[in-house]
Structures are given as C-alpha cells and as structure tokens.
Design a protein around this motif. Structure first.
Motif, PDB file in Angstrom:
ATOM      1  N   GLY A 168     151.358  84.839  69.424  1.00  0.00           N
ATOM      2  CA  GLY A 168     150.437  83.722  69.412  1.00  0.00           C
ATOM      3  C   GLY A 168     150.735  82.712  70.496  1.00  0.00           C
ATOM      4  N   PRO A 169     149.864  81.712  70.634  1.00  0.00           N
ATOM      5  CA  PRO A 169     150.042  80.690  71.680  1.00  0.00           C
ATOM      6  C   PRO A 169     151.382  79.987  71.604  1.00  0.00           C
ATOM      7  N   ALA A 170     151.873  79.698  70.405  1.00  0.00           N
ATOM      8  CA  ALA A 170     153.141  78.977  70.281  1.00  0.00           C
ATOM      9  C   ALA A 170     154.306  79.803  70.813  1.00  0.00           C
ATOM     10  N   MET A 171     154.289  81.102  70.570  1.00  0.00           N
ATOM     11  CA  MET A 171     155.354  81.977  71.051  1.00  0.00           C
ATOM     12  C   MET A 171     155.399  81.991  72.578  1.00  0.00           C
ATOM     13  N   LEU A 172     154.246  81.880  73.207  1.00  0.00           N
ATOM     14  CA  LEU A 172     154.173  82.031  74.659  1.00  0.00           C
ATOM     15  C   LEU A 172     154.497  80.745  75.408  1.00  0.00           C
ATOM     16  N   ARG A 173     154.848  79.685  74.691  1.00  0.00           N
ATOM     17  CA  ARG A 173     155.263  78.453  75.369  1.00  0.00           C
ATOM     18  C   ARG A 173     156.663  78.583  75.966  1.00  0.00           C
ATOM     19  N   SER A 174     157.442  79.527  75.457  1.00  0.00           N
ATOM     20  CA  SER A 174     158.803  79.706  75.969  1.00  0.00           C
ATOM     21  C   SER A 174     158.852  80.866  76.959  1.00  0.00           C
ATOM     22  N   SER A 175     159.763  80.756  77.926  1.00  0.00           N
ATOM     23  CA  SER A 175     159.912  81.841  78.892  1.00  0.00           C
ATOM     24  C   SER A 175     160.390  83.111  78.209  1.00  0.00           C
ATOM     25  N   LYS A 176     161.237  82.972  77.178  1.00  0.00           N
ATOM     26  CA  LYS A 176     161.704  84.146  76.448  1.00  0.00           C
ATOM     27  C   LYS A 176     160.546  84.844  75.759  1.00  0.00           C
ATOM     28  N   GLY A 177     159.662  84.078  75.139  1.00  0.00           N
ATOM     29  CA  GLY A 177     158.507  84.662  74.468  1.00  0.00           C
ATOM     30  C   GLY A 177     157.633  85.439  75.435  1.00  0.00           C
ATOM     31  N   ARG A 178     157.408  84.875  76.616  1.00  0.00           N
ATOM     32  CA  ARG A 178     156.581  85.568  77.616  1.00  0.00           C
ATOM     33  C   ARG A 178     157.282  86.825  78.132  1.00  0.00           C
ATOM     34  N   GLU A 179     158.595  86.751  78.288  1.00  0.00           N
ATOM     35  CA  GLU A 179     159.349  87.922  78.743  1.00  0.00           C
ATOM     36  C   GLU A 179     159.297  89.045  77.707  1.00  0.00           C
ATOM     37  N   LEU A 180     159.417  88.693  76.435  1.00  0.00           N
ATOM     38  CA  LEU A 180     159.318  89.707  75.390  1.00  0.00           C
ATOM     39  C   LEU A 180     157.925  90.325  75.367  1.00  0.00           C
ATOM     40  N   LEU A 181     156.903  89.487  75.484  1.00  0.00           N
ATOM     41  CA  LEU A 181     155.527  89.992  75.493  1.00  0.00           C
ATOM     42  C   LEU A 181     155.332  91.020  76.606  1.00  0.00           C
ATOM     43  N   ALA A 182     155.899  90.755  77.763  1.00  0.00           N
ATOM     44  CA  ALA A 182     155.716  91.658  78.909  1.00  0.00           C
ATOM     45  C   ALA A 182     156.260  93.052  78.641  1.00  0.00           C
ATOM     46  N   SER A 183     157.192  93.176  77.691  1.00  0.00           N
ATOM     47  CA  SER A 183     157.795  94.479  77.393  1.00  0.00           C
ATOM     48  C   SER A 183     157.232  95.126  76.135  1.00  0.00           C
ATOM     49  N   MET A 184     156.302  94.469  75.459  1.00  0.00           N
ATOM     50  CA  MET A 184     155.711  95.031  74.237  1.00  0.00           C
ATOM     51  C   MET A 184     154.626  96.045  74.591  1.00  0.00           C
ATOM     52  N   PRO A 185     154.522  97.135  73.840  1.00  0.00           N
ATOM     53  CA  PRO A 185     153.522  98.161  74.149  1.00  0.00           C
ATOM     54  C   PRO A 185     152.097  97.600  74.043  1.00  0.00           C
ATOM     55  N   ARG A 186     151.320  97.836  75.059  1.00  0.00           N
ATOM     56  CA  ARG A 186     149.938  97.330  75.095  1.00  0.00           C
ATOM     57  C   ARG A 186     149.124  97.845  73.919  1.00  0.00           C
ATOM     58  N   ASN A 187     149.405  99.068  73.492  1.00  0.00           N
ATOM     59  CA  ASN A 187     148.604  99.679  72.421  1.00  0.00           C
ATOM     60  C   ASN A 187     149.120  99.369  71.024  1.00  0.00           C
ATOM     61  N   ARG A 188     150.150  98.517  70.933  1.00  0.00           N
ATOM     62  CA  ARG A 188     150.662  98.110  69.617  1.00  0.00           C
ATOM     63  C   ARG A 188     150.776  96.592  69.527  1.00  0.00           C
ATOM     64  N   LEU A 189     149.843  95.917  70.164  1.00  0.00           N
ATOM     65  CA  LEU A 189     149.885  94.467  70.226  1.00  0.00           C
ATOM     66  C   LEU A 189     148.641  93.865  69.578  1.00  0.00           C
ATOM     67  N   LEU A 190     148.836  92.781  68.831  1.00  0.00           N
ATOM     68  CA  LEU A 190     147.743  92.020  68.232  1.00  0.00           C
ATOM     69  C   LEU A 190     148.052  90.537  68.391  1.00  0.00           C
ATOM     70  N   THR A 191     147.039  89.698  68.215  1.00  0.00           N
ATOM     71  CA  THR A 191     147.222  88.259  68.350  1.00  0.00           C
ATOM     72  C   THR A 191     147.336  87.602  66.983  1.00  0.00           C
ATOM     73  N   GLU A 192     147.921  86.411  66.972  1.00  0.00           N
ATOM     74  CA  GLU A 192     148.100  85.639  65.743  1.00  0.00           C
ATOM     75  C   GLU A 192     148.131  84.158  66.104  1.00  0.00           C
ATOM     76  N   THR A 193     148.184  83.308  65.085  1.00  0.00           N
ATOM     77  CA  THR A 193     148.423  81.881  65.324  1.00  0.00           C
ATOM     78  C   THR A 193     149.617  81.360  64.527  1.00  0.00           C
ATOM     79  N   ASP A 194     149.849  81.879  63.329  1.00  0.00           N
ATOM     80  CA  ASP A 194     150.808  81.320  62.375  1.00  0.00           C
ATOM     81  C   ASP A 194     150.421  79.889  61.995  1.00  0.00           C
ATOM     82  N   GLY A 195     149.107  79.603  62.070  1.00  0.00           N
ATOM     83  CA  GLY A 195     148.650  78.295  61.615  1.00  0.00           C
ATOM     84  C   GLY A 195     148.710  78.222  60.101  1.00  0.00           C
ATOM     85  N   PRO A 196     148.847  77.020  59.557  1.00  0.00           N
ATOM     86  CA  PRO A 196     148.970  75.734  60.250  1.00  0.00           C
ATOM     87  C   PRO A 196     150.403  75.371  60.630  1.00  0.00           C
TER      88      PRO A 196
END
Length: 249
Positions: A168-196
């Motif tokens: 989700g957007p909150a995870m991608l605020r950190s450089s670590k979160g973006r780095e992990l996302l870059a290594s996640m399989p494209r075909n096993r990825l979904l979006t979330e928010t974890d709101g509220p």
C-alpha cells in the motif's frame, strides 16, 4: 481498484466509506481483528457485491483473546477469506510470541481442513517465524503477506514458499518498502491500504487510495498505470480461481 487489506468497520463512519467504495466499484477485502467483528462486517456490507469479509484474530489481541480461535474456525465455513491473522514480534507483543505462534498454527491447520482459504497475514518483526509456520502447515491455502517488512532473505524465502504480497501507499514511503516491492513477483502482487490504521498525514487512507500504488508499479514495470491496474486485476482473478480449483479438486 483493489484494497486487499482494509479494516472497514474501524473507520469513524464505516457506512459512508462502504457506500463510496461501492460507488467507485472497488474490490475490498474487509479484514477483521476478532471473529465477533466478522459478523458485524457481514451486516455492514450486506448487498455489496465487490466487498468480501474475512474472519480474523489479530496477533496483537491473541494474548487476551486466544480462546476465540474456535470461533475463527467456525466462521471459516462462511467465507473463503481469513485475516487479519499472523504473528507480531514487536517489543510490546514479544511476550506472547509462543502463544501467537500456537494460535496462528491452529488457524492455518483449520484453513487446510476446510480445503484451503485465502489468508491475509501480519508478520511485523516475525517474518521468519511466520514463514516457518506457513511451510509447516500449508499446501492448499494461499498466503498473502500484508505490508511485508522483513529482510531480503526472508522475502526470497516467502517467494519460494509461494506467498503473495499486498502493498500500500504507506509501505512505499520508505526506501526499504520500495526495494522490497521491486523484488516481489509481478504475478503475485495486490494492492492494499490497511486503512484506517495507515494514514496520509492525519487522514486515514481510504480503500480507493490503494490506486496510489499504480504510478510506482508503472515505473517499476515500465508500463502505463492502466496496464499495471489490469495486471493487478488479473492477479486477483487468478488468486480466486486458484482457490476455486482447490475446492473442486
């Protein structure tokens, strides 16, 4: 738009959020923190065709409410989705780590006994323990690691075990979160928010805010945001159809 991990009942005005998500044709997985909340969410979302409700027992509540694990098992008969479940290894909850692990293992075994379930899993500060339990217990169910924050080595192991990921957007605020996302399989990825719980400043993220991940995915995958969105919806269809196949087997 897809929000694969959202606490709909915990917004200040859940009815308004549900109506708006429905209007926007968002697919939302309403995760719950207790099995009692599962029944409340079923009532809240009645008639909303794109909203699914998961039965859960949040690891942060296990120390006080571990006896409710039997209710989780009972309500699994009513839904193919289970969450929020998992293990939390942060300092406040480390004293209950053994009990959390036992409860998490029991829930996974029950999910397997029902023929498999789609699982939204919390693993903060406990990724290795969570993966150990997944490896020991799952063959039919489909684990989705929500807001994964483990190490790269733990991510590689999760991928080898067939795990999915929701980001989700909150995870991608950190450089670590973006780095992990870059290594996640494209075909096993979904979006979330974890709101509220996840916020944008003082405001809670809403289910439709999951689309904020699309520009990041488009850049990462070298495609348009609309193409990234199509891929995510294809992933969701594959996830659900895989479990349907398990049921038919």
């Amino acid at each position: 738009m897809i929000d694969m991990h959202c606490h709909l009942d915990l917004y200040a005005n859940p009815g308004r959020v549900i109506a708006e998500a429905d209007k926007r044709e968002a697919f939302v997985l309403a995760v719950t923190t207790t099995p009692k909340a599962f029944l409340g969410n079923i009532r809240l979302t009645e008639g909303r065709k794109r909203i699914r409700v998961a039965v859960g027992l949040h690891p942060e509540l296990v120390a006080a409410r571990h006896r409710e694990v039997d209710d989780v098992r009972k309500f699994m008969a009513q839904t193919k989705y289970v969450g929020e479940i998992g293990i939390d290894g942060s300092p406040d909850h480390a004293p209950s780590l053994k009990l959390q692990t036992e409860v998490f293992s029991t829930i996974l075994k029950n999910a397997e006994g029902y023929g498999g379930r789609i699982l939204s899993i919390h693993s903060r500060g406990a990724a290795t323990v969570v993966l150990n339990v997944i490896e020991a217990n799952l063959s039919k169910s489909l684990p989705i690691l929500h807001w994964f924050s483990g190490t790269r080595k733990e991510l590689d192991r999760a991928i080898e075990l067939g795990c999915w990921f929701s980001v989700g957007p909150a995870m991608l605020r950190s450089s670590k979160g973006r780095e992990l996302l870059a290594s996640m399989p494209r075909n096993r990825l979904l979006t979330e928010t974890d709101g509220p719980f996840a916020t944008d400043g003082d405001a809670p993220l809403m289910p439709w805010d999951a689309d904020r991940v699309l520009p990041v995915l488009a850049e990462l995958w070298n495609c348009s945001a609309s193409e990234a969105d199509r891929d995510l919806h294809a992933n969701l269809r594959n996830l659900v159809s895989t479990l349907d196949h398990v049921y038919a087997a």
